[in-house]
Design an enzyme around this catalytic site. Structure first.
Site, short mmCIF file in Angstrom:
data_model
loop_
_atom_site.label_atom_id
_atom_site.label_comp_id
_atom_site.label_asym_id
_atom_site.label_seq_id
_atom_site.Cartn_x
_atom_site.Cartn_y
_atom_site.Cartn_z
N ASN A 1 6.97 -3.50 1.58
CA ASN A 1 6.07 -4.54 1.07
C ASN A 1 6.33 -5.88 1.78
OD1 ASN A 1 4.04 -5.78 -0.55
ND2 ASN A 1 4.43 -4.23 -2.11
N ARG A 2 5.77 -6.96 1.23
CA ARG A 2 5.70 -8.22 1.96
C ARG A 2 6.84 -9.18 1.65
NH1 ARG A 2 0.71 -6.31 1.12
NH2 ARG A 2 -0.66 -6.34 2.94
N HIS B 1 6.56 -4.29 5.47
CA HIS B 1 7.09 -2.94 5.70
C HIS B 1 8.12 -2.85 6.84
CE1 HIS B 1 4.47 -1.52 2.67
NE2 HIS B 1 3.43 -1.17 3.37
N HIS C 1 5.54 6.21 1.94
CA HIS C 1 4.17 5.69 2.03
C HIS C 1 3.13 6.80 2.22
CE1 HIS C 1 1.08 2.69 2.85
NE2 HIS C 1 1.96 1.74 2.67
N SER C 2 3.25 7.88 1.45
CA SER C 2 2.23 8.93 1.54
C SER C 2 0.92 8.45 0.93
CB SER C 2 2.69 10.20 0.82
OG SER C 2 3.61 10.89 1.63
N TYR C 3 -0.17 8.79 1.61
CA TYR C 3 -1.51 8.57 1.07
C TYR C 3 -1.98 9.91 0.52
CZ TYR C 3 -2.26 4.26 3.90
OH TYR C 3 -2.21 3.03 4.47
N ASP D 1 -4.22 -3.27 -4.65
CA ASP D 1 -3.16 -3.36 -3.66
C ASP D 1 -2.09 -4.24 -4.29
OD1 ASP D 1 -1.61 -3.29 -1.43
OD2 ASP D 1 -3.06 -4.19 -0.07
N GLN E 1 3.66 0.25 -6.31
CA GLN E 1 2.48 -0.34 -5.68
C GLN E 1 1.39 0.73 -5.65
OE1 GLN E 1 2.56 -3.56 -4.17
NE2 GLN E 1 0.75 -3.59 -2.87
N GLU F 1 3.60 3.74 -4.25
CA GLU F 1 4.85 3.42 -3.57
C GLU F 1 5.84 2.85 -4.59
OE1 GLU F 1 3.63 0.63 -0.38
OE2 GLU F 1 1.67 1.43 -0.82
#
Ligand code: BGC
Length: 360
Positions: A90-91, A116, A188-190, A260, A297, A325
């Site tokens: 994350n940021r 990330h 980070h799987s979609y 998000d 997330q 996440e």
């Protein structure tokens, strides 16, 4: 679920070569199979889950995670499909943080912010792999050197992926350092539980075990305040379709271009507990996520725009995948009220998340 399973049937783990990086490094792939139709493929580049096959209600196994067929596509451009994320998921605002009065500056790789782990985060390095046959697991290790991507301390990281015959994929993270540093690892799987990557994920029914979420500013950095989900589109305490309120007028949805955001999970005591679920009614697939982390997330693929090739011959269109996440909150190093992400020498960072698949 299929009831013929026994605890004693071993998970099979087969190894082959997935490709060679542009720097000439061989990337291995490990395929883990259980006896209930689940198959997980993981590569040593980024620890990426390149495919995750799970049975539907008719017992047909299909791939439910976004990714590519080719290593070169991962190297060219990826929105972190299936990857391990580190050193900080994350940021971090403006890529800056301080430890004991010393300021560190990380790369700004997401507008003004650090995202990330930087330009070459844990998602883009080649991990060492060891198969743990007796427990049906794959252990990946990576040494992130002192000041790599701007982070202090040599960080020894291990991630253990374990597949069970109950259709659970567990991800265990462990790290140690020789200098005070910050750590926030995630996966980070979609997912697209329909198994059809041309379909948007808006009909998936999601629940999140959280009474609060973390509002963000225009650059997706937390404002610092936690907000009750009650009476907002962020209320997933009762299961609802992702698409139900995603397009309504709401400042936070506008900033995220959809969901998000990080949710503040209930029952924060470091123990594994239910965090979130997603159900795709047509296939019957249900994903339940358990974790020891304080946050999760939900990202609804708002930046997918039909330019990246999918594994089924098409491209990944807008909102054809979502991520769940598990993690500490964004920008924690700069937010005193948030749980700490500092790791000191002598301490062990450890974190666990399980993805459990079944039919509903
Ligand atoms: C972030 C998104 C970002 C995506 C990368 C997610 O974890 O929350 O803002 O765009 O990763 O594609």
């Amino acid at each position: 679920m299929n009831s013929k399973q026994t605890k004693n049937t071993p998970i099979t783990i087969l190894e082959d070569v997935f490709g060679t990086t542009k720097d000439g490094v061989t990337v291995k792939r490990f395929k883990m199979n259980n006896e209930n139709g689940m198959e997980v493929s993981i590569i040593t580049y980024g620890g990426i889950i390149t495919s995750l096959k799970v049975p539907n209600k008719n017992n047909v196994s299909e791939d439910v995670v976004l990714g590519y067929n080719l290593l070169s596509d991962y190297e060219k451009s990826t929105p972190y499909f299936g990857a391990l994320i580190g050193r900080y998921g994350n940021r971090i605002a403006k890529g800056k943080f301080s430890i004991d009065g010393k300021e560190y500056t990380l790369q700004a790789n997401d507008g003004p912010n650090h995202l990330h782990g930087g330009v070459k985060g844990f998602d883009k390095v080649v991990w060492s792999a060891e198969v743990l046959n007796d427990v049906g697991a794959l252990k990946l290790s990576y040494l992130s050197k002192d000041m790599e991507e701007g982070y202090p301390g040599n960080l020894h990281t291990e991630v253990i992926y374990t597949l069970t015959n109950d259709n659970v994929l567990e991800v265990f993270y462990r790290a140690t350092t020789d200098k005070k540093t910050i750590v926030n690892l995630t996966q980070h799987s979609y997912f697209n539980l329909s198994g059809d990557f041309s379909k948007p994920i808006l009909d998936h029914i999601v629940s999140i075990n959280a009474n609060k979420f973390i509002p963000v500013d225009a650059n997706l950095i937390p404002t610092g305040k936690l907000k009750d989900v009650a009476n907002t589109p962020f209320d997933f305490r009762e299961p609802k379709k992702i698409g139900q309120e995603i397009n309504i007028e709401h400042e936070q949805l506008k900033r995220g271009l959809g969901y998000d955001h990080c949710w503040v999970l209930n029952d924060q005591n470091q123990a594994m507990r239910f965090t979130a679920s997603a159900h795709e009614p047509n296939s019957g697939r249900l994903l339940e996520v358990f974790s020891s982390e304080p946050g999760i997330q939900l990202y609804t693929g708002n930046f997918l725009d039909g330019t990246l090739p999918n594994k089924q011959g098409g491209t990944y269109a807008y909102r054809t995948g979502f991520c769940l996440e598990t993690q500490h909150y964004p920008d924690s190093p700069n937010q005193k009220e948030f749980p700490s992400t500092i790791l000191k020498p002598g301490e062990v960072y450890s974190s666990k998340t399980s993805f459990k698949f079944s039919i509903k």
